[in-house]
Motif scaffolding. Structure first.
Motif, PDB file in Angstrom:
ATOM      1  N   UNK A 154      -7.220  63.778 158.233  1.00  0.00           N
ATOM      2  CA  UNK A 154      -7.283  65.104 157.628  1.00  0.00           C
ATOM      3  C   UNK A 154      -6.063  65.408 156.779  1.00  0.00           C
ATOM      4  N   UNK A 155      -4.881  65.081 157.282  1.00  0.00           N
ATOM      5  CA  UNK A 155      -3.664  65.356 156.517  1.00  0.00           C
ATOM      6  C   UNK A 155      -3.597  64.527 155.249  1.00  0.00           C
ATOM      7  N   UNK A 156      -3.951  63.243 155.325  1.00  0.00           N
ATOM      8  CA  UNK A 156      -3.883  62.387 154.134  1.00  0.00           C
ATOM      9  C   UNK A 156      -4.922  62.783 153.096  1.00  0.00           C
ATOM     10  N   UNK A 157      -6.088  63.193 153.537  1.00  0.00           N
ATOM     11  CA  UNK A 157      -7.079  63.689 152.561  1.00  0.00           C
ATOM     12  C   UNK A 157      -6.545  64.904 151.832  1.00  0.00           C
ATOM     13  N   UNK A 158      -5.859  65.761 152.529  1.00  0.00           N
ATOM     14  CA  UNK A 158      -5.312  66.959 151.903  1.00  0.00           C
ATOM     15  C   UNK A 158      -4.114  66.626 151.017  1.00  0.00           C
ATOM     16  N   UNK A 159      -3.198  65.803 151.534  1.00  0.00           N
ATOM     17  CA  UNK A 159      -1.978  65.505 150.795  1.00  0.00           C
ATOM     18  C   UNK A 159      -2.218  64.616 149.576  1.00  0.00           C
ATOM     19  N   UNK A 170      -8.580  70.568 159.996  1.00  0.00           N
ATOM     20  CA  UNK A 170      -9.153  69.626 160.956  1.00  0.00           C
ATOM     21  C   UNK A 170      -8.076  68.686 161.486  1.00  0.00           C
ATOM     22  N   UNK A 171      -7.224  68.200 160.602  1.00  0.00           N
ATOM     23  CA  UNK A 171      -6.161  67.298 161.036  1.00  0.00           C
ATOM     24  C   UNK A 171      -5.218  67.958 162.027  1.00  0.00           C
ATOM     25  N   UNK A 172      -4.842  69.212 161.753  1.00  0.00           N
ATOM     26  CA  UNK A 172      -3.950  69.920 162.674  1.00  0.00           C
ATOM     27  C   UNK A 172      -4.646  70.200 164.006  1.00  0.00           C
ATOM     28  N   UNK A 173      -5.935  70.522 163.956  1.00  0.00           N
ATOM     29  CA  UNK A 173      -6.688  70.750 165.187  1.00  0.00           C
ATOM     30  C   UNK A 173      -6.774  69.463 166.004  1.00  0.00           C
ATOM     31  N   UNK A 174      -7.012  68.335 165.331  1.00  0.00           N
ATOM     32  CA  UNK A 174      -7.078  67.049 166.029  1.00  0.00           C
ATOM     33  C   UNK A 174      -5.740  66.700 166.662  1.00  0.00           C
ATOM     34  N   UNK A 218      -2.478  78.332 158.614  1.00  0.00           N
ATOM     35  CA  UNK A 218      -3.730  78.054 159.319  1.00  0.00           C
ATOM     36  C   UNK A 218      -3.694  76.734 160.059  1.00  0.00           C
ATOM     37  N   UNK A 219      -2.924  75.763 159.558  1.00  0.00           N
ATOM     38  CA  UNK A 219      -2.785  74.498 160.265  1.00  0.00           C
ATOM     39  C   UNK A 219      -2.103  74.678 161.609  1.00  0.00           C
ATOM     40  N   UNK A 220      -1.037  75.494 161.633  1.00  0.00           N
ATOM     41  CA  UNK A 220      -0.354  75.777 162.893  1.00  0.00           C
ATOM     42  C   UNK A 220      -1.282  76.498 163.859  1.00  0.00           C
ATOM     43  N   UNK A 221      -2.069  77.413 163.332  1.00  0.00           N
ATOM     44  CA  UNK A 221      -3.001  78.145 164.195  1.00  0.00           C
ATOM     45  C   UNK A 221      -4.066  77.205 164.753  1.00  0.00           C
ATOM     46  N   UNK A 222      -4.539  76.270 163.917  1.00  0.00           N
ATOM     47  CA  UNK A 222      -5.532  75.301 164.384  1.00  0.00           C
ATOM     48  C   UNK A 222      -4.954  74.417 165.479  1.00  0.00           C
TER      49      UNK A 222
END
Length: 572
Positions: A154-159, A170-174, A218-222
């Motif tokens: 998830x992080x690499x798709x975003x970055x 999704x990456x942060x939730x995972x 939102x990543x921190x919240x996830x």
């Protein structure tokens, strides 16, 4: 009709690969029970979740189990509710985690480079010894590795391909799910370090990501939401129960088993260079590609390619992170393996047909053939003392011929593959050899090793010896004993000392001496038990197991006294 008309499409190639992966990874499910050291422990906890209805706070026998969060064991319990078979359910989380990692590596390689690179990357991962070995076991590590890989995905798709805020969340939730699985999911967030560096230095292949601070937040919240799925109900339960036992459980699981275990490791002490042979040998045959991929990665870094920098830097961070504490295990750096396979897959097509690489692959296949034939043949000859001792300890019927035959058969397959495919098609020969190893291990070796490795035979004998009406108590027991016993059994603690267990067991067995038995490790008898009045059950897991009744206890002897203590239990 030409041969080109039979070429598979990219989608067909992927589904064919996925089908092969499913056969390799799922082979043997249902043919064995949980094997020590960790599998019986987790399965026992999952079984007790089903029996007690308490899926939030795990127990091992009569004691709370705080070594690991309950996520993985709850997954095993869930699959038992679907299948009704522990031999199937206990391995399904690892199987699905392995298949999930293969898909994530494929899809990320496809998006970052091309479908061919994605397929090569997934194939490189499937061929790696550590990956297949761990995925075919019911330990927590494959599951937490999946969550970390999903977080990285998830992080690499975003970055690298974004902005893709859903993938980022999704990456942060995972990563949060990784925390409540084993506590190390937060390591995925280290991907921010190379990303911020690359943004600062304006590296290539970094899209412009615009968005308000609330989206990043939102990543921190996830992440917190995922962690709260377990910690929230746990805190509520601990508060409503108002029990010192629950308070101790919270303290142990949140502090001693996470930060405390990292900063003050109390087991698995290894030297600082411990992970070097893991990366070189446990990651075979993927590591055969290092002489070609490392220079290619260096060129990509000189060209400021962020597609290589981010995953490669994260791999280095993870290995360095786990190098500092004294306690080390090979599985600790397993989350780095999918990203290494991704980076190898990106380069593999460019050098897969080079003669030097094909010769290296061919030589490795020949080496496997020689090793398996030599080891299997020597053991089969009966002239190898250590092999003979293994046969004696395991109690193999037929003198271990079936096991040595398996090893020789693998060697023969490797030799035939090397002869058939030679250097020019050596990759096919290696794949055939690896498939033979894992299918043979699953379908041939599992049934041979299961009775002695899982303690299934010892527990069957125990049930037969005490009869259908006998009641059983366990002293100095291991998780596989309580898991595989054929009736409800009484335990007197697991971490409690052996003399204390024996003292409690003595009181219990004297209450109904005509029907109660104690299953006990021979080393735990101490001075208060007459060994001549014990009954030998069998050997399992490098231990000797006995049955005793009330008449075996010596009058006036307290097992908790100095004279009643016993030696230490050997490790699994």
């Amino acid at each position: 009709m030409t041969m080109s008309s039979f070429r598979l499409t990219e989608r067909q190639q992927f589904w064919l690969f996925f089908a092969i992966a499913l056969v390799i990874l799922a082979a043997g499910i249902g043919l064995r029970d949980p094997w020590p050291a960790d599998e019986p422990r987790f399965t026992l906890v999952a079984k007790q979740m089903i029996e007690s209805g308490n899926w939030l706070i795990p127990h091992r026998g009569s004691e709370l189990y705080s070594d690991k969060p309950p996520m993985f064991m709850a997954m095993q319990a869930f699959f038992y509710t679907l299948t009704g078979q522990w031999r199937v359910a206990f391995l399904l989380p690892s199987l699905l985690a392995g298949l999930g990692m293969l898909w994530l590596v494929y899809d990320l390689g496809r998006r970052l480079w091309n479908p061919r690179a994605g397929l090569y990357a997934a194939a490189a991962l499937l061929c790696t010894f550590q990956f297949v070995y761990q995925v075919k076991r019911a330990q927590i590590d494959p599951t937490v590795c999946f969550f970390l890989t999903l977080a990285n995905y998830g992080l690499l798709r975003h970055f690298l391909l974004g902005p893709d805020w859903r993938a980022y969340w999704l990456g942060c939730f995972a990563a949060g799910l990784g925390v409540i699985t084993k506590g190390v999911g937060v390591l995925a967030l280290f991907m921010f370090l190379p990303y911020l560096f690359a943004r600062w230095q304006r590296w290539e292949h970094l899209p412009r990501i615009e968005g308000g601070a609330w989206r990043w937040l939102g990543g921190a919240l996830a992440f917190v939401a995922a962690v709260a799925l377990w910690l929230g109900p746990l805190f509520v339960a601990a508060r409503t129960q108002d029990s010192p036992e629950f308070a101790a459980y919270l303290d142990d699981i949140l502090f001693r088993q996470t930060a405390g275990r990292y900063t003050q490791s109390w087991d698995h002490h290894q030297p600082p260079w411990y992970y070097l042979p893991i990366v070189l040998f446990t990651w075979l045959p993927l590591s055969l590609a290092y002489p070609w991929t490392v220079p290619a990665w260096a060129r990509s870094l000189r060209l400021r390619d962020a597609r290589v920098l981010l995953p490669l830097a994260w791999v280095v961070i993870i290995i360095v992170f786990f190098t500092f504490p004294k306690g080390k295990r090979d599985v600790y750096i397993m989350p780095a393996l999918p990203l290494v396979a991704l980076l190898v897959g990106a380069q593999l097509e460019t050098f897969a047909q080079r003669p030097a690489f094909r010769r290296a692959v061919f030589g490795f296949t020949v080496l496997l053939a020689v090793l398996f034939l030599a080891i299997g043949g020597y053991a089969w000859s009966g002239q190898w003392p250590r092999a003979n001792l293994l046969v004696e300890q395991r109690g193999f019927e037929g003198g271990g011929a079936m096991l040595w035959g398996f090893i020789v058969a693998i060697g023969a397959v490797a030799a035939l593959a090397a002869l058939a495919f030679r250097v020019r098609r050596s990759l096919y020969g290696l794949v055939a050899t690896l498939a033979a190893i894992w299918l043979g291990w699953s379908l041939w070796a599992y049934p041979i090793l299961n009775d002695s490795t899982s303690a299934a035979l010892v527990m069957r004998r125990t049930g037969e010896m005490i009869g259908p009406d006998g009641e059983l108590g366990l002293v100095a027991w291991k998780e596989q004993n309580l898991l595989l016993v054929d009736r409800p059994a009484r335990d007197f603690g697991f971490v409690r000392s052996w003399p204390e267990q024996l003292a409690l067991a003595r009181t219990w067995v004297l209450e109904q001496p005509e029907k109660r038995w104690l299953f006990i490790l021979d080393q735990a008898l101490g001075e208060c038990v007459d060994k001549d009045k014990s009954r030998y059950v069998g050997h399992a897991n490098r231990r000797e197991w006995l049955l005793i009744r009330a008449d075996a206890f010596k009058d006036g002897c307290d097992p908790r006294s100095k004279a009643g203590t016993a030696g230490d239990d050997p490790d699994d």
